[in-house]
Design a protein around this motif. Structure first.
Motif, PDB file in Angstrom:
ATOM      1  N   GLY A   1       6.335   4.024  -5.233  1.00 42.51           N
ATOM      2  CA  GLY A   1       6.414   4.041  -6.684  1.00 42.51           C
ATOM      3  C   GLY A   1       5.396   3.198  -7.413  1.00 42.51           C
ATOM      4  N   VAL A   2       4.357   2.700  -6.719  1.00 41.53           N
ATOM      5  CA  VAL A   2       3.374   1.859  -7.408  1.00 41.53           C
ATOM      6  C   VAL A   2       2.055   2.584  -7.669  1.00 41.53           C
ATOM      7  CG1 VAL A   2       4.368  -0.265  -6.504  1.00 41.53           C
ATOM      8  CG2 VAL A   2       2.544   0.858  -5.223  1.00 41.53           C
ATOM      9  N   GLY A   3       1.928   3.842  -7.229  1.00 43.32           N
ATOM     10  CA  GLY A   3       0.735   4.624  -7.522  1.00 43.32           C
ATOM     11  C   GLY A   3      -0.488   4.233  -6.730  1.00 43.32           C
ATOM     12  N   VAL A   4      -0.297   3.580  -5.578  1.00 45.91           N
ATOM     13  CA  VAL A   4      -1.414   3.149  -4.734  1.00 45.91           C
ATOM     14  C   VAL A   4      -1.410   3.978  -3.457  1.00 45.91           C
ATOM     15  CG1 VAL A   4      -2.368   1.255  -3.374  1.00 45.91           C
ATOM     16  CG2 VAL A   4      -1.431   0.810  -5.650  1.00 45.91           C
ATOM     17  N   LYS A   5      -2.587   4.491  -3.082  1.00 44.69           N
ATOM     18  CA  LYS A   5      -2.698   5.312  -1.886  1.00 44.69           C
ATOM     19  C   LYS A   5      -3.316   4.508  -0.752  1.00 44.69           C
ATOM     20  CE  LYS A   5      -3.281   9.656  -4.434  1.00 44.69           C
ATOM     21  NZ  LYS A   5      -4.135  10.833  -4.650  1.00 44.69           N
ATOM     22  N   PRO A   6      -2.789   4.630   0.468  1.00 50.57           N
ATOM     23  CA  PRO A   6      -3.447   3.982   1.607  1.00 50.57           C
ATOM     24  C   PRO A   6      -4.772   4.666   1.907  1.00 50.57           C
ATOM     25  CG  PRO A   6      -1.619   5.351   2.358  1.00 50.57           C
ATOM     26  CD  PRO A   6      -1.565   5.347   0.851  1.00 50.57           C
ATOM     27  N   SER A   7      -5.715   3.920   2.428  1.00 52.13           N
ATOM     28  CA  SER A   7      -7.052   4.476   2.666  1.00 52.13           C
ATOM     29  C   SER A   7      -7.060   5.543   3.760  1.00 52.13           C
ATOM     30  CB  SER A   7      -8.032   3.353   3.028  1.00 52.13           C
ATOM     31  OG  SER A   7      -7.536   2.567   4.100  1.00 52.13           O
TER      32      SER A   7
ATOM     33  N   GLU B   1      -0.098 -12.659  -1.938  1.00 53.84           N
ATOM     34  CA  GLU B   1      -0.380 -13.828  -2.773  1.00 53.84           C
ATOM     35  C   GLU B   1      -1.564 -13.587  -3.692  1.00 53.84           C
ATOM     36  OE1 GLU B   1      -0.015 -17.558  -4.414  1.00 53.84           O
ATOM     37  OE2 GLU B   1       1.367 -16.560  -3.034  1.00 53.84           O
ATOM     38  N   LEU B   2      -2.551 -12.849  -3.208  1.00 52.24           N
ATOM     39  CA  LEU B   2      -3.758 -12.578  -3.986  1.00 52.24           C
ATOM     40  C   LEU B   2      -3.656 -11.269  -4.772  1.00 52.24           C
ATOM     41  CD1 LEU B   2      -6.456 -13.680  -1.377  1.00 52.24           C
ATOM     42  CD2 LEU B   2      -5.653 -14.944  -3.369  1.00 52.24           C
ATOM     43  N   ASN B   3      -2.460 -10.701  -4.824  1.00 48.32           N
ATOM     44  CA  ASN B   3      -2.204  -9.494  -5.633  1.00 48.32           C
ATOM     45  C   ASN B   3      -3.028  -8.296  -5.198  1.00 48.32           C
ATOM     46  OD1 ASN B   3      -0.274 -10.752  -7.411  1.00 48.32           O
ATOM     47  ND2 ASN B   3      -1.987 -11.801  -8.394  1.00 48.32           N
ATOM     48  N   TYR B   4      -3.185  -8.133  -3.892  1.00 46.98           N
ATOM     49  CA  TYR B   4      -3.844  -6.931  -3.394  1.00 46.98           C
ATOM     50  C   TYR B   4      -2.894  -5.737  -3.526  1.00 46.98           C
ATOM     51  CZ  TYR B   4      -8.214  -8.726  -1.546  1.00 46.98           C
ATOM     52  OH  TYR B   4      -9.485  -9.232  -1.449  1.00 46.98           O
ATOM     53  N   PRO B   5      -3.418  -4.555  -3.835  1.00 43.94           N
ATOM     54  CA  PRO B   5      -2.556  -3.368  -3.893  1.00 43.94           C
ATOM     55  C   PRO B   5      -1.947  -3.103  -2.517  1.00 43.94           C
ATOM     56  CG  PRO B   5      -4.725  -2.924  -4.855  1.00 43.94           C
ATOM     57  CD  PRO B   5      -4.829  -4.242  -4.162  1.00 43.94           C
ATOM     58  N   LEU B   6      -0.653  -2.883  -2.498  1.00 47.03           N
ATOM     59  CA  LEU B   6       0.050  -2.605  -1.255  1.00 47.03           C
ATOM     60  C   LEU B   6       0.709  -1.225  -1.344  1.00 47.03           C
ATOM     61  CD1 LEU B   6       1.719  -6.098  -0.725  1.00 47.03           C
ATOM     62  CD2 LEU B   6      -0.253  -5.174   0.495  1.00 47.03           C
ATOM     63  N   PRO B   7       0.837  -0.536  -0.217  1.00 46.06           N
ATOM     64  CA  PRO B   7       1.378   0.833  -0.244  1.00 46.06           C
ATOM     65  C   PRO B   7       2.899   0.856  -0.368  1.00 46.06           C
ATOM     66  CG  PRO B   7       0.848   0.230   2.008  1.00 46.06           C
ATOM     67  CD  PRO B   7       0.397  -0.917   1.143  1.00 46.06           C
ATOM     68  N   LEU B   8       3.408   0.244  -1.433  1.00 48.21           N
ATOM     69  CA  LEU B   8       4.844   0.260  -1.709  1.00 48.21           C
ATOM     70  C   LEU B   8       5.195   1.539  -2.460  1.00 48.21           C
ATOM     71  CD1 LEU B   8       5.151  -3.440  -2.902  1.00 48.21           C
ATOM     72  CD2 LEU B   8       5.943  -2.535  -0.722  1.00 48.21           C
TER      73      LEU B   8
ATOM     74  N   HIS C   1     -15.800  -9.706  -2.792  1.00 48.01           N
ATOM     75  CA  HIS C   1     -15.471 -10.949  -3.488  1.00 48.01           C
ATOM     76  C   HIS C   1     -14.373 -10.638  -4.491  1.00 48.01           C
ATOM     77  CE1 HIS C   1     -15.733 -14.111  -6.559  1.00 48.01           C
ATOM     78  NE2 HIS C   1     -16.208 -14.887  -5.599  1.00 48.01           N
ATOM     79  N   SER C   2     -13.188 -11.244  -4.290  1.00 49.76           N
ATOM     80  CA  SER C   2     -12.007 -10.898  -5.095  1.00 49.76           C
ATOM     81  C   SER C   2     -11.811  -9.383  -5.068  1.00 49.76           C
ATOM     82  CB  SER C   2     -12.155 -11.414  -6.525  1.00 49.76           C
ATOM     83  OG  SER C   2     -12.242 -12.829  -6.554  1.00 49.76           O
ATOM     84  N   LEU C   3     -11.773  -8.865  -3.871  1.00 52.74           N
ATOM     85  CA  LEU C   3     -11.718  -7.417  -3.667  1.00 52.74           C
ATOM     86  C   LEU C   3     -10.428  -6.808  -4.206  1.00 52.74           C
ATOM     87  CD1 LEU C   3     -13.243  -5.006  -2.367  1.00 52.74           C
ATOM     88  CD2 LEU C   3     -12.092  -5.561  -0.209  1.00 52.74           C
ATOM     89  N   ASN C   4      -9.423  -7.636  -4.452  1.00 58.84           N
ATOM     90  CA  ASN C   4      -8.166  -7.118  -4.994  1.00 58.84           C
ATOM     91  C   ASN C   4      -8.367  -6.390  -6.314  1.00 58.84           C
ATOM     92  OD1 ASN C   4      -8.725  -9.967  -5.684  1.00 58.84           O
ATOM     93  ND2 ASN C   4      -6.960  -9.774  -7.032  1.00 58.84           N
ATOM     94  N   PHE C   5      -9.280  -6.894  -7.155  1.00 57.86           N
ATOM     95  CA  PHE C   5      -9.535  -6.233  -8.430  1.00 57.86           C
ATOM     96  C   PHE C   5     -10.208  -4.875  -8.230  1.00 57.86           C
ATOM     97  CE2 PHE C   5      -9.535 -10.807  -9.532  1.00 57.86           C
ATOM     98  CZ  PHE C   5      -8.473 -10.804 -10.426  1.00 57.86           C
ATOM     99  N   ASP C   6     -11.119  -4.805  -7.274  1.00 56.89           N
ATOM    100  CA  ASP C   6     -11.811  -3.551  -6.998  1.00 56.89           C
ATOM    101  C   ASP C   6     -10.844  -2.509  -6.435  1.00 56.89           C
ATOM    102  OD1 ASP C   6     -14.753  -4.477  -7.417  1.00 56.89           O
ATOM    103  OD2 ASP C   6     -13.919  -5.965  -6.054  1.00 56.89           O
ATOM    104  N   LEU C   7     -10.030  -2.923  -5.469  1.00 55.81           N
ATOM    105  CA  LEU C   7      -9.095  -1.970  -4.871  1.00 55.81           C
ATOM    106  C   LEU C   7      -8.037  -1.538  -5.874  1.00 55.81           C
ATOM    107  CD1 LEU C   7      -8.566  -3.381  -1.260  1.00 55.81           C
ATOM    108  CD2 LEU C   7     -10.054  -1.528  -2.014  1.00 55.81           C
ATOM    109  N   ALA C   8      -7.664  -2.423  -6.794  1.00 56.86           N
ATOM    110  CA  ALA C   8      -6.702  -2.038  -7.836  1.00 56.86           C
ATOM    111  C   ALA C   8      -7.288  -0.956  -8.727  1.00 56.86           C
ATOM    112  CB  ALA C   8      -6.303  -3.256  -8.660  1.00 56.86           C
TER     113      ALA C   8
END
Length: 588
Positions: free
Chosen positions: A184-190, A175-182, A286-293
């Motif tokens: 083809g989305v270019g996001v790496k799990p920590s 809901e808050l648009n956090y990057p998820l490890p789906l 605070h609104s960490l979704n933007f930072d993680l993105a």
């Protein structure tokens, strides 16, 4: 990409100039930006082209393409996509500046032309005929059918309040648009696997400063990490791999001088985070979704201070109060007040202070939807009350920084090991980041940190748990177009493997309709354009119709006779090695 607004062009036989009222009101496709890095030579990717077609055809709140906008487009009545498979020599004639042909002249006026990546006709049609389900819907379906996988990664819960009660759920993350490890989305799990999160799991506060890339995306240029004891774990500048179009210095505190000679890259940040974070780490911001993105990282255990403080009474996702305002109300400190920009360490410390208050006073503290009263807080109902008479739920205009930047020499900070610059003296005078400054850059910090076992045999695999429940990311386009007002006519080659006929989707093999060639195909299919919301056409050009002039005449025939006002028309000329797309929202 090329577009042309020259007033000397004609549209439908009528000469228009930029000052004409009709010219100004005509629909136009405008290139905005790419969500990620622009592809080579600014080519459109298959899915970017498909997104435009799907947005116009489906309408009704379907996600807008990130790379373009359509101006003065008074609703879509129909969308037409015509793909012509040709040889390279034919494609060479259809350059945007070739005014001898109808197609380049017509489509580059209030429309655009673009190279498009097409590995094959199959991948082209598959991307267009299938819709990627938005992550929010995927996660909602995952939780509904399998339960929240993050709940399974938590230790046995108790009724006592502790830090685990503040963690975002899987639905919250989506809901808050956090990057998820789906995929083809270019996001790496920590990390590969995680240990169960408990009330003793350590918390690390993260804050980043970003600049703007030329595609409009946020580029990581500084990251700070602070632990629960307020110790600065690392604080480093980051040199983006992509060009910076706007340093946003008044907010980021970053300037060209700051990043000069900085060698730290995003990959170094990834390595440092993986080395430093234990397998049960909780990330807070605070609104960490933007930072993680910006970091391009996903993490399962998240506490978002913007979500756990609710002073507006609005639902999650729309109730956020700025960090500066929360710090003023609850900590009685003024942050982000320097005209020289923000400091990510200062923001980390404010976030940590707010988190500690919440952990001290309980789940309902700072949440008006649970009965919390700012007025009672100010009257001393809590021992930490601060005297602030302003409206806590509003973003006062006085929050804006109006002072002038103070010139200050940015003394470089040099890594003790590799002797490379990794940071500078903070541009904010007397900033708390001056105390306890790290001595190592990210790369050296990662190398000097004792190796941790990245693979826990019984650990929680965040990527696997997410992807296992979201395998159906692609759904047929016809699932969205299934009413009498939203019909599809598909006349492409060998359609059986690409699209399934339905009550509202008629499918014909284009090769059986072509008869004696391209002109017969247009004669058969053209009238269908006005009868359906989406019409898809394909043709393999053969002799003697393989001349550019013959193909161009067929396109002209289709456009002027069968594509009506407010139709989106896209003509794709594809050879085995490359493709070009002409796109236009017809306004004449």
């Amino acid at each position: 990409m090329d577009g042309n607004d020259d007033g000397d062009d004609c549209l439908g036989g009528v000469q228009l100039r930029p000052k004409d009222k009709k010219f100004k009101k005509m629909p136009k496709i405008i290139v905005i930006a790419w969500k990620g890095s622009p592809p080579p030579e600014n080519m459109l990717l298959d899915h970017e082209f498909a997104n435009l077609v799907q947005y116009c055809a489906i309408g009704g709140g379907f996600r807008k393409p990130a790379w373009c906008a359509i101006r003065n487009f008074a609703g879509v009545m129909s969308t037409v996509v015509f793909r012509v498979n040709v040889v390279d020599s034919v494609l060479d004639a259809f350059t945007p500046d070739n005014k001898d042909l109808f197609s380049p002249k017509y489509f580059t006026f209030q429309g655009l032309s673009a190279s498009i990546t097409t590995a094959s006709r199959t991948s082209f049609w598959r991307s267009l005929l299938h819709v990627t389900t938005p992550p929010k819907q995927l996660i909602a379906k995952l939780v509904q059918t399998r339960g929240d996988p993050l709940e399974k990664a938590r230790a046995i819960a108790s009724d006592d309040f502790d830090r685990t009660k503040l963690l975002l759920t899987m639905v919250d993350l989506a809901e808050l648009n956090y990057p998820l490890p789906l995929k083809g989305v270019g996001v790496k799990p920590s990390r590969e696997k995680y240990a169960p999160v408990t009330k003793h799991s350590p918390i690390f506060v993260i804050d980043c400063e970003m600049c703007r890339g030329r595609d409009g995306s946020s580029l990581l240029t500084r990251i700070s990490v602070v632990d629960e004891s307020a110790r600065i774990i690392f604080d480093t500048l980051v040199k983006p791999d992509e060009p910076i179009s706007d340093y946003l210095t008044q907010y980021s505190g970053i300037s060209p001088e700051s990043l000069k000679n900085v060698k730290t890259k995003l990959a170094d940040v990834h390595a440092a985070l993986r080395a430093l974070l234990p397998p049960d780490a909780i990330l807070c911001g605070h609104s960490l979704n933007f930072d993680l993105a910006a970091i391009k990282f996903s993490h399962p255990y998240i506490i978002d201070v913007a979500a756990i403080y609710n002073l507006t009474g609005h639902p999650l996702g729309v109730r956020r109060i700025s960090l500066r305002r929360l710090a003023q109300v609850f900590l009685n400190v003024d942050i982000q007040s320097s005209a020289n920009g923000h400091c990510s360490v200062e923001d980390c410390l404010a976030t940590l202070g707010l988190l500690k208050l919440k952990l001290k006073h309980g789940l309902t503290f700072g949440d008006v939807s649970c009965g919390f009263s700012v007025a009672d807080y100010r009257r001393g109902a809590f021992p930490d009350a601060k005297d602030d008479e302003s409206d806590a739920s509003s973003e006062d205009e006085s929050q804006e920084v109006t002072g002038k930047p103070v010139s200050r020499a940015l003394t470089p900070r040099i890594c003790e090991t590799c002797k490379n610059k990794f940071a500078t003296q903070c541009p904010i005078v007397d900033c708390p980041c001056e105390n306890g400054t790290p001595k190592l850059c990210c790369a050296c910090l990662a190398e000097s940190t004792p190796a941790k076992d990245d693979v826990l045999e019984d650990g929680f695999d965040f990527a696997e748990a997410t992807q296992a429940g979201t395998a159906g990311m692609l759904v047929p386009l016809t699932d969205y177009m299934n009413t009498t007002m939203s019909t599809v006519f598909c006349a492409i080659n060998a359609p059986d493997d690409l699209v399934t006929p339905t009550k509202h989707c008629k499918v014909r093999d284009a090769q059986t309709l072509a008869g004696n060639g391209l002109s017969d195909l247009i004669r058969e299919v053209g009238p269908r354009c006005a009868e359906n919301r989406l019409t898809l056409i394909e043709h393999d050009v053969a002799e003697p119709e393989s001349s550019p002039e013959a193909i161009d005449e067929a396109v002209k025939n289709l456009v002027l006779k069968h594509v009506l006002r407010n139709f989106l028309c896209a003509v794709v000329l594809a050879s085995p090695s490359r493709s070009i797309a002409f796109m236009k929202a017809r306004g004449d």
